[in-house]
Scaffold this active site. Structure first.
Site, PDB file in Angstrom:
ATOM      1  N   CYS A 121      -4.538  15.558  40.153  1.00 53.83           N
ATOM      2  CA  CYS A 121      -4.745  15.398  41.600  1.00 53.83           C
ATOM      3  C   CYS A 121      -4.826  13.943  42.035  1.00 53.83           C
ATOM      4  O   CYS A 121      -4.547  13.620  43.190  1.00 53.83           O
ATOM      5  CB  CYS A 121      -6.005  16.129  42.030  1.00 53.83           C
ATOM      6  N   HIS A 270      -7.134  13.918  49.507  1.00 51.79           N
ATOM      7  CA  HIS A 270      -6.425  14.883  48.659  1.00 51.79           C
ATOM      8  C   HIS A 270      -6.710  16.288  49.201  1.00 51.79           C
ATOM      9  O   HIS A 270      -7.857  16.614  49.514  1.00 51.79           O
ATOM     10  CB  HIS A 270      -6.908  14.746  47.214  1.00 51.79           C
ATOM     11  N   ASN A 300      -2.907  23.508  47.711  1.00 54.00           N
ATOM     12  CA  ASN A 300      -3.103  22.288  46.910  1.00 54.00           C
ATOM     13  C   ASN A 300      -1.816  22.004  46.130  1.00 54.00           C
ATOM     14  O   ASN A 300      -1.464  22.759  45.226  1.00 54.00           O
ATOM     15  CB  ASN A 300      -4.287  22.504  45.968  1.00 54.00           C
TER      16      ASN A 300
HETATM   17  O1  UT7 Z   1      -7.897  19.358  42.864  1.00 53.22           O
HETATM   18  C1  UT7 Z   1      -9.002  19.964  42.293  1.00 53.22           C
HETATM   19  C2  UT7 Z   1      -8.713  21.431  42.328  1.00 53.22           C
HETATM   20  N1  UT7 Z   1      -9.806  22.319  42.404  1.00 53.22           N
HETATM   21  C3  UT7 Z   1     -10.736  22.345  43.378  1.00 53.22           C
HETATM   22  O2  UT7 Z   1     -10.848  21.546  44.240  1.00 53.22           O
HETATM   23  C4  UT7 Z   1     -11.630  23.547  43.350  1.00 53.22           C
HETATM   24  C5  UT7 Z   1     -13.015  23.295  43.843  1.00 53.22           C
HETATM   25  N2  UT7 Z   1     -13.734  24.538  43.880  1.00 53.22           N
HETATM   26  C6  UT7 Z   1     -13.519  25.464  44.835  1.00 53.22           C
HETATM   27  O3  UT7 Z   1     -12.740  25.239  45.742  1.00 53.22           O
HETATM   28  C7  UT7 Z   1     -14.269  26.759  44.765  1.00 53.22           C
HETATM   29  O4  UT7 Z   1     -15.121  26.758  43.640  1.00 53.22           O
HETATM   30  C8  UT7 Z   1     -13.335  27.986  44.705  1.00 53.22           C
HETATM   31  C9  UT7 Z   1     -12.692  28.200  46.068  1.00 53.22           C
HETATM   32  C10 UT7 Z   1     -12.250  27.808  43.661  1.00 53.22           C
HETATM   33  C11 UT7 Z   1     -14.105  29.250  44.348  1.00 53.22           C
HETATM   34  O5  UT7 Z   1     -15.138  29.471  45.281  1.00 53.22           O
HETATM   35  P1  UT7 Z   1     -16.600  29.836  44.772  1.00 53.22           P
HETATM   36  O6  UT7 Z   1     -17.419  30.114  45.968  1.00 53.22           O
HETATM   37  O7  UT7 Z   1     -17.052  28.740  43.858  1.00 53.22           O
HETATM   38  O8  UT7 Z   1     -16.354  31.190  44.006  1.00 53.22           O
HETATM   39  P2  UT7 Z   1     -16.665  31.588  42.479  1.00 53.22           P
HETATM   40  O9  UT7 Z   1     -15.633  31.061  41.560  1.00 53.22           O
HETATM   41  O10 UT7 Z   1     -18.111  31.293  42.158  1.00 53.22           O
HETATM   42  O11 UT7 Z   1     -16.511  33.144  42.563  1.00 53.22           O
HETATM   43  C12 UT7 Z   1     -17.324  33.955  43.443  1.00 53.22           C
HETATM   44  C13 UT7 Z   1     -16.742  35.357  43.476  1.00 53.22           C
HETATM   45  C14 UT7 Z   1     -16.459  35.916  42.094  1.00 53.22           C
HETATM   46  O12 UT7 Z   1     -16.750  37.307  42.131  1.00 53.22           O
HETATM   47  P3  UT7 Z   1     -18.113  37.861  41.516  1.00 53.22           P
HETATM   48  O13 UT7 Z   1     -18.094  37.452  40.064  1.00 53.22           O
HETATM   49  O14 UT7 Z   1     -19.204  37.192  42.302  1.00 53.22           O
HETATM   50  O15 UT7 Z   1     -18.008  39.337  41.745  1.00 53.22           O
HETATM   51  C15 UT7 Z   1     -14.976  35.740  41.934  1.00 53.22           C
HETATM   52  O16 UT7 Z   1     -14.398  36.682  41.051  1.00 53.22           O
HETATM   53  O17 UT7 Z   1     -15.493  35.343  44.165  1.00 53.22           O
HETATM   54  C16 UT7 Z   1     -14.506  35.974  43.352  1.00 53.22           C
HETATM   55  N3  UT7 Z   1     -13.204  35.360  43.621  1.00 53.22           N
HETATM   56  C17 UT7 Z   1     -12.355  35.846  44.540  1.00 53.22           C
HETATM   57  N4  UT7 Z   1     -12.421  36.887  45.387  1.00 53.22           N
HETATM   58  C18 UT7 Z   1     -11.384  37.097  46.202  1.00 53.22           C
HETATM   59  C19 UT7 Z   1     -12.656  34.267  43.050  1.00 53.22           C
HETATM   60  N5  UT7 Z   1     -11.440  34.017  43.578  1.00 53.22           N
HETATM   61  C20 UT7 Z   1     -11.221  34.983  44.507  1.00 53.22           C
HETATM   62  C21 UT7 Z   1     -10.164  35.257  45.384  1.00 53.22           C
HETATM   63  N6  UT7 Z   1     -10.298  36.312  46.212  1.00 53.22           N
HETATM   64  N7  UT7 Z   1      -9.058  34.490  45.445  1.00 53.22           N
END
Ligand code: UT7
Length: 343
Positions: A121, A270, A300
């Site tokens: 990134c 970014h 992204n």
């Molecule tokens: O350039 C660098 C690239 N990366 C980033 O910038 C990522 C930075 N992080 C983020 O943007 C966030 O952490 C995410 C958007 C990726 C994820 O959001 P979060 O609030 O941290 O979610 P999580 O990974 O803690 O997951 C929460 C829940 C999980 O379900 P359970 O276990 O609570 O039942 C996931 O399985 O959300 C679920 N989940 C989804 N649900 C629907 C994860 N992805 C999805 C999805 N749709 N696409």
């Protein structure tokens, strides 16, 4: 001393639009438009068709940037190509682009050197730092910097991979970094890294420390498990570090150039997650209208986000000569960077 300025910008995104609903309808991923938009601000992304790679996407962007600068490929002294999705393990996309630009045959044959930058990134800012140094030292007059990604080929487009796959899209951006005697241009690029977090966001595919480096089946074919094949990310950890490092890096860029955040006309962040960027903007009290974004349309695109955003704002007439701009990025490595430019 010679300054280095950006003399041309260009971008290209493949025509196929994939909305959040398309992830459900086309790929059967259990997600929702509301979940993705609420967490990331992303509404759609672009996917390239099979047969198209990062160098081809980069070529479109490069030709647009060259045209804006009034240059031909033969005028280039160096190509710097930032990508985490090159065509092959080796060689990199830089040489493939160099050949696509027609630099190896005919009257225009000029074997312009090409290098790849592997900084995910923040790849564009690491590349910009390289171009800036090469131009300011007098080694180069015009450097093509490209950020391009073909993520769609290597996303786990199933519910298992939804956390990562809903974020990324394909695209390319390019700038020409040129020597100038005018009092303008890149005032500084500041880079950082924290390799203790190398595995927090990574796509292994293989492990060269192992023998064999990819496990083999009984017939001698490589077998790559889904955990190795696709990117893995601790999203919360990335989010937390991104906010801290991006706000710190922006302050560093301003302080180093004896400027304040108030002096900056536009901030180019970014485009990894709209919420990360809103958080940083709030922390630093930056007015929302000074922070352009396009993540809602492209997702992204990793090394391509900053040059695409630059090229779009130039095309819209929003980024104009005389403006002071700041850029910042953070991502896998962890690596990060910031830059201040008098446009
Ligand atoms: O350039 C660098 C690239 N990366 C980033 O910038 C990522 C930075 N992080 C983020 O943007 C966030 O952490 C995410 C958007 C990726 C994820 O959001 P979060 O609030 O941290 O979610 P999580 O990974 O803690 O997951 C929460 C829940 C999980 O379900 P359970 O276990 O609570 O039942 C996931 O399985 O959300 C679920 N989940 C989804 N649900 C629907 C994860 N992805 C999805 C999805 N749709 N696409």
């Amino acid at each position: 001393m010679t300054n280095a300025c950006i003399s041309g910008t260009g971008f290209y995104v493949p025509p196929r639009v994939v909305t959040n609903d398309d992830l459900i309808k086309t790929y059967g991923i259990e997600t929702s438009d509301a979940w993705i938009q609420q967490r990331t601000g992303i509404e759609a992304r672009r996917y390239a068709e099979a047969g198209i790679g990062s160098a081809e996407l980069g070529e479109h962007a490069a030709r647009a940037a060259l045209a804006q600068a009034g240059l031909e490929p033969v005028d280039l002294d160096l190509i710097v190509f930032a990508t985490l999705s090159p065509e092959f393990a080796f060689p990199g996309s830089g040489v493939i682009l160099q050949d696509r630009l027609g630099l190896n045959s005919g009257a225009n044959a000029k074997h312009v050197p090409a290098l790849d930058v592997r900084n995910q990134c923040s790849g564009f800012l690491y590349s910009l730092a390289t171009a800036n140094a090469m131009v300011r030292s007098g080694a180069c007059k015009h450097v093509l910097v490209v950020g391009a990604e073909t993520h769609s080929a290597a996303l786990d487009l199933s519910t298992r991979g939804r956390t990562v796959s809903s974020l990324f899209g394909d695209g390319a951006g390019a700038v020409i970094v040129s020597a100038t005697d005018d009092d303008k241009g890149i005032r500084g690029v500041h880079l950082g890294a924290d390799g203790s977090q190398a595995e927090t966001l990574c796509q292994r595919v293989w492990d060269i420390r192992e023998r064999p480096f990819i496990p083999l089946d009984d017939e001698g074919y490589g077998r790559v498990s889904p955990e190795f094949m696709y990117a893995h990310m601790d999203g919360r950890m990335v989010f937390k570090h991104a906010v801290a490092k991006m706000s710190g890096a922006l302050k560093t860029a301003c302080e180093a150039a004896d400027a304040t955040l108030d002096d900056v006309d536009l901030f180019f962040f970014h485009q990894a997650n709209l919420r990360i960027n809103q958080y940083v903007a709030e922390l630093l009290k930056l007015p929302a209208d000074k922070v352009p974004h396009n993540i809602e349309r492209y997702g992204n695109t990793t090394a391509a986000t900053l040059p695409i955003l630059l090229a779009e704002t130039v095309a819209e007439g929003r980024l104009k000569p005389g403006m002071k701009i700041a850029m910042v990025a953070f991502g896998s490595g962890f690596t990060w960077g910031s830059a201040l430019i008098d446009w």
